[in-house]
Design an enzyme around this catalytic site. Structure first.
Site, short mmCIF file in Angstrom:
data_model
loop_
_atom_site.label_atom_id
_atom_site.label_comp_id
_atom_site.label_asym_id
_atom_site.label_seq_id
_atom_site.Cartn_x
_atom_site.Cartn_y
_atom_site.Cartn_z
N LYS A 1 2.28 -15.42 3.03
CA LYS A 1 2.50 -16.31 1.88
C LYS A 1 4.15 -16.57 1.56
O LYS A 1 4.64 -16.20 0.57
CB LYS A 1 1.85 -15.54 0.78
CG LYS A 1 1.90 -16.28 -0.68
CD LYS A 1 0.67 -17.44 -0.48
CE LYS A 1 0.84 -18.13 -1.74
NZ LYS A 1 0.08 -19.74 -1.80
N TYR B 1 0.79 -1.15 0.03
CA TYR B 1 -0.14 -0.02 -0.02
C TYR B 1 0.73 1.15 0.12
O TYR B 1 0.42 2.41 -0.15
CB TYR B 1 -0.92 0.03 1.27
CG TYR B 1 -2.36 -0.71 1.08
CD1 TYR B 1 -2.24 -2.13 0.89
CD2 TYR B 1 -3.41 0.15 0.98
CE1 TYR B 1 -3.41 -2.62 0.74
CE2 TYR B 1 -4.48 -0.49 0.78
CZ TYR B 1 -4.64 -1.92 0.41
OH TYR B 1 -5.99 -2.74 0.52
C1 IPM Z 1 -10.69 -0.49 3.28
C2 IPM Z 1 -10.62 -0.17 1.92
C3 IPM Z 1 -9.33 0.56 1.41
C4 IPM Z 1 -8.24 -0.21 1.85
C5 IPM Z 1 -9.44 1.16 0.00
C6 IPM Z 1 -10.34 2.22 -0.14
C7 IPM Z 1 -7.96 1.78 -0.19
O1 IPM Z 1 -10.85 -1.11 1.08
O2 IPM Z 1 -10.63 0.49 4.15
O3 IPM Z 1 -10.76 -1.78 3.56
O4 IPM Z 1 -7.92 -1.12 0.70
O5 IPM Z 1 -7.52 -0.21 2.86
#
Ligand code: IPM
Ligand code: NAD
Ligand code: MN
Length: 360
Positions: A189, A134
Site C-alpha cells: 500500500k 504484528y
Molecule cells: C492466522 C491467525 C493469526 C494471525 C492470529 C490468531 C493472531 O489469524 O494464523 O492467520 O493473524 O496471524
C-alpha cells in the site's frame, strides 16, 4: 532416526482436526517409511485457565528442538487476555524466526469455488511472518479517556523485506519448473504507507531486476483483493506483508472452498525450522460437534512431510484429499454430509488405493 514432531492441538476445533491429520500422517508414513515420533504438548486455553501459563520457557526450548511443529488452532472465548495469541502462536513465529508463511490456495475440485467463472485457481500467498504491524511495538496513553491515544507500529526492516521478496522469486522459479506460470505479484500500500512500503517498492525493483526471466507485477492491496475475486487465475505467487498476507490468505482460501481446507507452513528456510497448521482458527461455535473440516490440517500435514523430505507421502495425501473432494466425501462446508472423522476416513481409503497401485 525418527523425526521429532511436536504436536500442539490447541483450542476449539484444533484437537479434532489434528487428531485426523495424525491418522493420515501415520498411515502414509507407514507406506513411505518416514519415521515420525509425535510428542503432544498441553498448551492452549485449558492450560492457561488452569495455570495462567501461556508458553513456559522450558516448553519453548523443547519446541525449538523439535524437527517440526504441528499445530491445530489457538483462540478461546473464555480467554480475554489480548496477549494470549501473541504469547503462543506469534511468539513461536517470531522467536523461532519462521519468516515465511506459505499459504497455498488450490481449487481441489471444480464447483468448490463460490465464483461464477473462476478458471483454474492455484496460487500461493507468501506472507512475511516476523514483522509488520504484528511485532507489538506501541502503547496506549490516557487509556479509557476521551483523549486516549493508541499506537501500533508497523515495522519493516531491509533484511526482512529482502528475504521475503527474494524467497518469492525463488519460489516462482521452482513453480515454473513444475509447470506453473511462475509470476510474482508484490502487494503493498505504498501510495498511502509511503515510508514503510516505499522500502518494499525499492527492494522489489532490485529483486525483479535480478530475476529478469520471472514475470513480476505490483498491485496495491485494495486492487489485489478486487483482482483475486475478478480474475484469480492471473495469480501465481503473491508476496506481501504480515497483515495483508493474513487478510488475503483468508480471501484466497474462500475462493477455493473455504477456510476449512486451507493449509499453511511457517518456515525458516535458513535453519529448516517449520511450524505447520491449518489457516483457520479455533472456530469455537463448531467445536465438539464433529463437523469441522479436517482437510486444512491434513494438507498442512502434507506440507510438513514435504518439508521433511517425504515428497511421495506429501503428494499421496494431496491426491487422496483431491479425490475425496471431487466426490464430495467431505464435511458440510465443502458440500458433503460427513463428520470430521468420516471425511478423514475417505482420505485414508483413497490413500490405501493410491498406495497399493504404486509400482514397487
Ligand atoms: C492466522 C491467525 C493469526 C494471525 C492470529 C490468531 C493472531 O489469524 O494464523 O492467520 O493473524 O496471524
Ligand atoms: P476461524 O477461522 O476460527 O473461523 C471462521 C469461520 O470459518 C468459522 O465460523 C467457520 O464457519 C469457518 N471454519 C473455519 N475452520 C473451519 C473448519 N475446519 N471446518 C469448517 N468450517 C471452518 O476464525 P474466527 O472465528 O475469526 O476466530 C476464532 C478464534 O480463532 C479466535 O480466537 C481467533 O483469534 C483464532 N484464530 C486462530 C488462528 C490460528 O491459531 N492460527 C487462526 C485464525 C483465528
Ligand atoms: Mn488469519
Amino acid at each position: 532416526m525418527p523425526f521429532r514432531i511436536a504436536v500442539i492441538p490447541g483450542d476449539g476445533i484444533g484437537p479434532e482436526v489434528i487428531a485426523q491429520g495424525r491418522r493420515v500422517l501415520e498411515a502414509v508414513t507407514r507406506a513411505t517409511g518416514t519415521s515420525l515420533d509425535f510428542v503432544t504438548y498441553d498448551l492452549g486455553a485449558e492450560r492457561y485457565l488452569r495455570t495462567r501459563e501461556i508458553l513456559p520457557d522450558s516448553v519453548f526450548g523443547e519446541l525449538q528442538a523439535a524437527d517440526a511443529i504441528y499445530l491445530g488452532a489457538i483462540g478461546d472465548p473464555r480467554v480475554q487476555n489480548p496477549q494470549y495469541a501473541a504469547g503462543l502462536l506469534l511468539r513461536l513465529r517470531f522467536e523461532l524466526d519462521l519468516w515465511v508463511n506459505l499459504r497455498p490456495s488450490r481449487l481441489l475440485a471444480p464447483g468448490l469455488t463460490p465464483l461464477r467463472d473462476a478458471g483454474s485457481i492455484d496460487l500461493v500467498v507468501v506472507r512475511e511472518n516476523t514483522e509488520g504491524a504484528y511485532v507489538g511495538i506501541g502503547g496506549q496513553f490516557k487509556r479509557g479517556t476521551p483523549d486516549e491515544i493508541a499506537i501500533q507500529e508497523d515495522v519493516n526492516t531491509r533484511k526482512g523485506v529482502e528475504r521475503i521478496i527474494h524467497y518469492a522469486f525463488e519460489l516462482a522459479v521452482r513453480r515454473r519448473a513444475a509447470g506453473h506460470r511462475g509470476r510474482v505479484t508484490m502487494v503493498d500500500k505504498s501510495n498511502a504507507l509511503y515510508h514503510a512500503h516505499d522500502l518494499w517498492q525499492r527492494v522489489f525493483a532490485l529483486e525483479r531486476q535480478a530475476a529478469p526471466d520471472i514475470e513480476a507485477e505490483h498491485l496495491f492491496v485494495d486492487a489485489a483483493a478486487m483482482q483475486l475475486v475478478k480474475e484469480p487465475s492471473r495469480f501465481d505467487v503473491i508476496v506481501t506483508s504480515n497483515m495483508f498476507g493474513d487478510i488475503l490468505s483468508d480471501l484466497a482460501s474462500e475462493l477455493v472452498g473455504g477456510l476449512g481446507q486451507a493449509p499453511s507452513a511457517n518456515l525458516n528456510p535458513d535453519n529448516r525450522r517449520g511450524l505447520f497448521e491449518p489457516v483457520h482458527g479455533s472456530a469455537p461455535k463448531h467445536a465438539g460437534k464433529g463437523i469441522a473440516n479436517p482437510f486444512g490440517a491434513i494438507l498442512a500435514g502434507a506440507m510438513m512431510l514435504r518439508h521433511l523430505g517425504d515428497e511421495m507421502g506429501a503428494g499421496q495425501i494431496e491426491k487422496a484429499v483431491m479425490s475425496a473432494a471431487e466426490e464430495r466425501l467431505t464435511t458440510r462446508d465443502l458440500g458433503g454430509t460427513l463428520t470430521t472423522a468420516a471425511a478423514a476416513d475417505a482420505v485414508l481409503e483413497r490413500l490405501e488405493r493410491i498406495g497399493s497401485s504404486r509400482p514397487r
